[in-house]
Design a protein around this motif. Structure first.
Motif, mmCIF file in Angstrom:
data_model
loop_
_atom_site.group_PDB
_atom_site.id
_atom_site.type_symbol
_atom_site.label_atom_id
_atom_site.label_comp_id
_atom_site.label_asym_id
_atom_site.label_seq_id
_atom_site.Cartn_x
_atom_site.Cartn_y
_atom_site.Cartn_z
ATOM 1 N N ILE A 1 41.221 26.378 44.954
ATOM 2 C CA ILE A 1 42.105 25.370 44.347
ATOM 3 C C ILE A 1 41.600 25.010 42.943
ATOM 4 C CG2 ILE A 1 43.348 23.201 44.723
ATOM 5 C CD1 ILE A 1 42.380 23.386 47.686
ATOM 6 N N VAL A 2 41.462 26.036 42.112
ATOM 7 C CA VAL A 2 40.859 25.863 40.786
ATOM 8 C C VAL A 2 41.732 25.077 39.809
ATOM 9 C CG1 VAL A 2 40.013 27.063 38.736
ATOM 10 C CG2 VAL A 2 39.364 27.877 41.007
ATOM 11 N N PRO A 3 42.996 25.435 39.623
ATOM 12 C CA PRO A 3 43.748 24.810 38.523
ATOM 13 C C PRO A 3 43.977 23.318 38.702
ATOM 14 C CG PRO A 3 44.896 26.742 39.360
ATOM 15 C CD PRO A 3 43.793 26.451 40.314
ATOM 16 N N GLN A 4 43.940 22.634 37.600
ATOM 17 C CA GLN A 4 44.403 21.253 37.571
ATOM 18 C C GLN A 4 45.735 21.302 36.839
ATOM 19 O OE1 GLN A 4 41.344 18.415 36.847
ATOM 20 N NE2 GLN A 4 42.769 16.760 36.533
ATOM 21 N N CYS A 5 45.741 21.350 35.523
ATOM 22 C CA CYS A 5 47.028 21.520 34.834
ATOM 23 C C CYS A 5 47.441 22.990 34.874
ATOM 24 C CB CYS A 5 46.973 20.999 33.406
ATOM 25 S SG CYS A 5 46.326 22.144 32.169
ATOM 26 N N GLY A 6 46.470 23.912 34.872
ATOM 27 C CA GLY A 6 46.741 25.332 35.011
ATOM 28 C C GLY A 6 46.983 26.096 33.728
ATOM 29 N N TYR A 7 47.124 25.414 32.614
ATOM 30 C CA TYR A 7 47.507 26.083 31.365
ATOM 31 C C TYR A 7 46.518 27.177 30.960
ATOM 32 C CZ TYR A 7 49.580 26.720 26.791
ATOM 33 O OH TYR A 7 50.207 27.260 25.709
ATOM 34 N N CYS A 8 45.239 26.897 31.048
ATOM 35 C CA CYS A 8 44.222 27.838 30.589
ATOM 36 C C CYS A 8 43.856 28.885 31.628
ATOM 37 C CB CYS A 8 42.956 27.080 30.177
ATOM 38 S SG CYS A 8 42.158 26.224 31.561
ATOM 39 N N GLN A 9 44.310 28.716 32.843
ATOM 40 C CA GLN A 9 43.836 29.545 33.946
ATOM 41 C C GLN A 9 44.140 31.043 33.821
ATOM 42 O OE1 GLN A 9 41.601 28.208 36.136
ATOM 43 N NE2 GLN A 9 41.855 26.523 34.712
ATOM 44 N N PRO A 10 45.289 31.472 33.301
ATOM 45 C CA PRO A 10 45.486 32.917 33.135
ATOM 46 C C PRO A 10 44.396 33.545 32.260
ATOM 47 C CG PRO A 10 47.583 31.799 32.931
ATOM 48 C CD PRO A 10 46.517 30.724 32.966
ATOM 49 N N GLY A 11 44.033 32.870 31.191
ATOM 50 C CA GLY A 11 42.971 33.383 30.315
ATOM 51 C C GLY A 11 41.631 33.447 31.024
ATOM 52 N N PHE A 12 41.326 32.415 31.804
ATOM 53 C CA PHE A 12 40.076 32.417 32.573
ATOM 54 C C PHE A 12 40.075 33.553 33.596
ATOM 55 C CE2 PHE A 12 39.083 28.078 31.170
ATOM 56 C CZ PHE A 12 37.698 28.147 31.081
ATOM 57 N N MET A 13 41.188 33.755 34.277
ATOM 58 C CA MET A 13 41.243 34.817 35.278
ATOM 59 C C MET A 13 41.093 36.191 34.639
ATOM 60 S SD MET A 13 43.927 33.575 38.188
ATOM 61 C CE MET A 13 45.097 32.616 37.225
ATOM 62 N N MET A 14 41.710 36.395 33.483
ATOM 63 C CA MET A 14 41.592 37.679 32.801
ATOM 64 C C MET A 14 40.159 37.901 32.315
ATOM 65 S SD MET A 14 44.507 39.005 33.271
ATOM 66 C CE MET A 14 44.413 40.479 32.262
ATOM 67 N N ALA A 15 39.522 36.864 31.787
ATOM 68 C CA ALA A 15 38.123 36.976 31.353
ATOM 69 C C ALA A 15 37.221 37.264 32.552
ATOM 70 C CB ALA A 15 37.685 35.692 30.642
ATOM 71 N N THR A 16 37.500 36.618 33.671
ATOM 72 C CA THR A 16 36.709 36.836 34.886
ATOM 73 C C THR A 16 36.875 38.250 35.420
ATOM 74 O OG1 THR A 16 36.775 34.493 35.465
ATOM 75 C CG2 THR A 16 36.343 36.048 37.251
ATOM 76 N N ALA A 17 38.103 38.744 35.455
ATOM 77 C CA ALA A 17 38.340 40.110 35.939
ATOM 78 C C ALA A 17 37.587 41.120 35.078
ATOM 79 C CB ALA A 17 39.837 40.420 35.953
ATOM 80 N N ALA A 18 37.574 40.918 33.770
ATOM 81 C CA ALA A 18 36.832 41.817 32.876
ATOM 82 C C ALA A 18 35.334 41.718 33.147
ATOM 83 C CB ALA A 18 37.143 41.486 31.415
ATOM 84 N N LEU A 19 34.838 40.513 33.352
ATOM 85 C CA LEU A 19 33.410 40.335 33.666
ATOM 86 C C LEU A 19 33.056 41.066 34.952
ATOM 87 C CD1 LEU A 19 30.569 39.094 33.415
ATOM 88 C CD2 LEU A 19 31.482 37.058 34.567
ATOM 89 N N LEU A 20 33.854 40.896 35.997
ATOM 90 C CA LEU A 20 33.549 41.525 37.286
ATOM 91 C C LEU A 20 33.615 43.050 37.213
ATOM 92 C CD1 LEU A 20 35.286 39.119 39.823
ATOM 93 C CD2 LEU A 20 32.874 39.206 39.151
ATOM 94 N N ASN A 21 34.384 43.586 36.291
ATOM 95 C CA ASN A 21 34.403 45.036 36.107
ATOM 96 C C ASN A 21 33.095 45.537 35.516
ATOM 97 O OD1 ASN A 21 36.928 45.419 37.200
ATOM 98 N ND2 ASN A 21 37.977 45.283 35.235
#
Length: 164
Positions: free
Chosen positions: A95-115
């Motif tokens: 249940i990460v998002p609060q407003c959610g606006y920045c979350q797509p960017g965070f998820m994309m940065a995280t996916a790249a990190l995990l790769n």
């Protein structure tokens, strides 16, 4: 100028008047993919993060000419409702998002990190996930990043078992 790029697996050919136009505006306004957000316009906040050839880039300051001939993945292409990416699944479960606006960017940065770093330490996260969240959901994001690493590792194990 004609630009050709593969966006979320589909080849797109677009005519663009100025090849220095930020990739963000091509994604949002020309291709109508609204998941990638505009935040600061200076590559500082990370709301516009997407992948170009697997690398996380800040699309608000990335000229579209540099994406010519490359593979671009946006949040819409990371996973889907029926089969979410491990990062998306972890975000939901924690249940990460609060407003959610920045979350797509965070998820994309995280996916790249995990790769690059399949099992990141807190230090790896601090050094690589430098996006900004005005709501301050960093603690939940950190938990979700660790969970996503486990989900992805389990997914990789299952793929090996299935011969994929």
């Amino acid at each position: 100028m004609k630009i050709s790029l593969t966006v979320n697996g589909a080849v797109k050919s677009i005519d663009i008047a100025d090849d220095n136009t930020p990739l963000l505006w091509v994604i949002r306004d020309t291709l109508n993919l609204k998941g990638t957000k505009f935040g600061c316009g200076k590559a500082a906040c990370g709301a516009c993060t997407l992948h170009v050839d697997g690398e996380a880039v800040r699309s608000c300051s990335y000229p579209v000419k540099f994406a010519n001939g490359k593979k671009v993945t946006t949040i819409e292409g990371l996973g889907n409702r029926d089969r979410p990416h491990p990062v998306q699944q972890a975000w939901i479960e924690e249940i990460v998002p609060q407003c959610g606006y920045c979350q797509p960017g965070f998820m994309m940065a995280t996916a790249a990190l995990l790769n690059k770093v399949p099992n990141p330490s807190d230090e790896d996260i601090d050094n690589n996930i430098i996006n900004v969240c005005r709501c301050g959901t960093y603690y939940r994001m950190r938990k979700a990043i660790h969970k996503a690493a486990k989900l992805q590792a389990n997914m990789d194990i299952e793929s090996v078992k299935e011969g994929k």
